[in-house]
Scaffold this active site. Structure first.
Site, mmCIF file in Angstrom:
data_model
loop_
_atom_site.group_PDB
_atom_site.id
_atom_site.type_symbol
_atom_site.label_atom_id
_atom_site.label_comp_id
_atom_site.label_asym_id
_atom_site.label_seq_id
_atom_site.Cartn_x
_atom_site.Cartn_y
_atom_site.Cartn_z
ATOM 1 C CB SER A 126 22.102 32.870 26.334
ATOM 2 O OG SER A 126 23.317 33.390 26.793
ATOM 3 C CE LYS A 180 24.914 35.293 24.260
ATOM 4 N NZ LYS A 180 24.600 35.315 25.673
ATOM 5 C CE1 TYR A 219 24.950 39.388 25.713
ATOM 6 C CE2 TYR A 219 25.940 40.081 27.783
ATOM 7 C CZ TYR A 219 25.549 39.073 26.927
ATOM 8 O OH TYR A 219 25.733 37.755 27.275
ATOM 9 C CE1 TYR A 267 24.840 29.725 25.915
ATOM 10 C CE2 TYR A 267 24.373 27.953 27.459
ATOM 11 C CZ TYR A 267 24.122 29.222 26.982
ATOM 12 O OH TYR A 267 23.158 29.972 27.563
ATOM 13 C CB VAL A 281 22.781 31.346 32.803
ATOM 14 C CG1 VAL A 281 23.937 30.699 32.068
ATOM 15 C CG2 VAL A 281 22.809 32.851 32.673
#
Ligand code: GLN
Length: 315
Positions: free
Chosen positions: A67, A70, A192, A244, A262
C-alpha cells in the site's frame, strides 16, 4: 556524543526496542506469497538532507511495497491527469474502516473515500489507464523517487495477488458498475496488483520519504521530482489516512506523516529533516507492521519528531 552518533545510537535502540514486540504480530496470509515472509525480520533506514544515512537490522532486505505504492500511484495520477480528474473519482476523507473494506462504496457514496485505501487506489489507478504504458511510467517514477534504477516487479507476489485478489475484484466491479472506473475492471486491477508488487528495501523508501520531506526536491541532486502542490496533498493524506483505521492513533502517538503496507514497510517523512523507513513483516490486526510501528514510535519520542514536538526536536 556527536549529532551523528546520537542518531545512530537512537536508531539501533529503536530496532532493539521494537524487536521485543514482534511476537504480537503475524505475517499477512491472505496473499499466499506474502505468507512466506519472515516474521523475525526487522530493520530501518534514515536519511537526512545532507546525505547522511543511518541503518540497522534487515534494512537491505527486499519486500513488496504494497500500500505504500498508493502514494506514488496518487503522485503519478495527479501529474498525468490533474487534480480535477483524480478527485472526481476519489475523495479525501478518512474512513475509519479497514484498508480493504467495501462497505462505504454502497452506503456512503459511490466514490471511494480516499486514495490510501484499496478502493480509492484502484479508482486512482484507473485515471491513468489511457496512458501508453501506465505501469512502465509508474515504475520509472518509483525508481526516481527511491533513487534506485534497479527497482523491479516481484513476479511471484504479483501473480499471487492477481489470483487471490477477490475482494479487490469485487470493489473494482462495483465501481465499474457505478462508472467510477471508466475502463475494464480487470485491466485496472492488473495495474493495481503490479503497483503493489514492486520490490523495495528500507533505503529506497527512506530516500522517497526524504524527497517528500524536502517538498519534492531530491536534496542529494538538487532536482525537483514532484511539484509542491502534489507533495502537500500526498503528505496530508498520509497524516489523515496513511495507516488505515489506525491513522488517528498513529498521529497522536507518533506524529509523522507515514504510509504503511502489508509487505511490512512503513515510509515516513519529517518536514525538512529526514526520510525514514522501517520494515518487519509481522503485522498487527489493522495490517500495520508491529516492528516498524514501534521503531517509528521510539524515534519520534527520543528524537522529538512528532509534528507538534516544537523545541524538543533533536534533529
Ligand atoms: N495489495 C494489497 C491488497 O490489495 C495492499 C494492501 C495493503 O498493503 N494494505 O490487499
Amino acid at each position: 556524543m556527536s549529532h551523528n552518533e546520537l542518531i545512530e545510537q537512537t536508531l539501533n535502540n529503536a530496532v532493539e526496542y521494537a524487536r521485543a514486540f514482534l511476537h504480537e504480530g503475524s505475517v499477512a496470509t491472505y496473499i499466499p506469497e506474502l505468507a512466506k515472509g519472515n516474521a523475525a525480520h526487522i530493520g530501518a533506514c534514515l536519511i537526512t538532507p545532507d546525505g547522511a544515512q543511518y541503518h540497522c537490522g534487515d534494512w537491505q532486505q527486499d519486500f513488496t511495497i504494497q500500500s505504500i505504492s498508493k502514494t506514488i500511484n496518487l503522485i503519478y495520477a495527479l501529474q498525468s491527469v490533474g487534480y480535477e480528474k483524480v478527485f472526481s473519482k476519489v475523495g479525501v476523507e478518512p474512513t475509519g474502516d479497514a484498508f480493504n473494506s467495501i462497505v462505504k462504496l454502497e452506503t456512503r457514496n459511490t466514490r471511494p473515500l480516499n486514495p490510501m485505501i484499496n478502493a480509492g487506489a484502484i479508482a486512482t489507478a484507473s485515471c491513468c489507464m489511457n496512458r501508453p504504458d501506465p505501469f512502465g511510467e509508474f515504475l520509472n517514477l518509483t525508481r526516481t523517487l527511491c533513487g534506485r534504477q534497479t527497482i523491479g516487479l516481484n513476479e511471484a507476489v504479483y501473480l499471487s495477488e492477481k489470483k487471490a485478489g477477490m475482494r479487490n475484484r469485487s470493489m473494482a466491479y462495483l465501481m465499474q458498475s457505478d462508472n467510477i472506473l471508466e475502463n475494464d475492471a480487470e485491466q485496472v486491477l492488473d495495474l493495481y496488483f503490479r503497483m503493489c508488487s514492486v520490490n523495495v528495501n528500507t533505503q529506497d523508501l527512506a530516500h522517497y520519504g526524504l524527497v517528500l520531506a524536502c517538498d519534492g526536491v531530491d536534496p542529494l541532486t538538487g532536482k525537483r521530482l514532484v511539484e509542491s502542490w502534489i507533495v502537500r496533498i500526498v503528505k496530508t493524506l498520509m497524516v489523515t489516512c496513511g495507516m488505515y483505521d489506525g491513522s488517528g492513533e498513529f498521529a497522536m502517538k507518533v506524529g509523522i506523516p507515514a504510509k504503511s503496507g502489508v509487505g511490512g514497510g512503513i515510509m515516513g517523512s519529517v518536514e525538512n529533516k529526514l526520510g525514514l523507513a522501517a520494515f518487519g513483516p509481522a503485522l498487527d490486526a489493522k495490517g500495520n507492521s508491529v516492528g516498524a510501528y514501534h521503531i517509528f514510535e521510539y524515534l519520534s519520542h527520543h528524537l522529538g519528531l512528532h509534528y507538534f514536538s516544537g523545541k524538543a526536536c533533536k534533529i
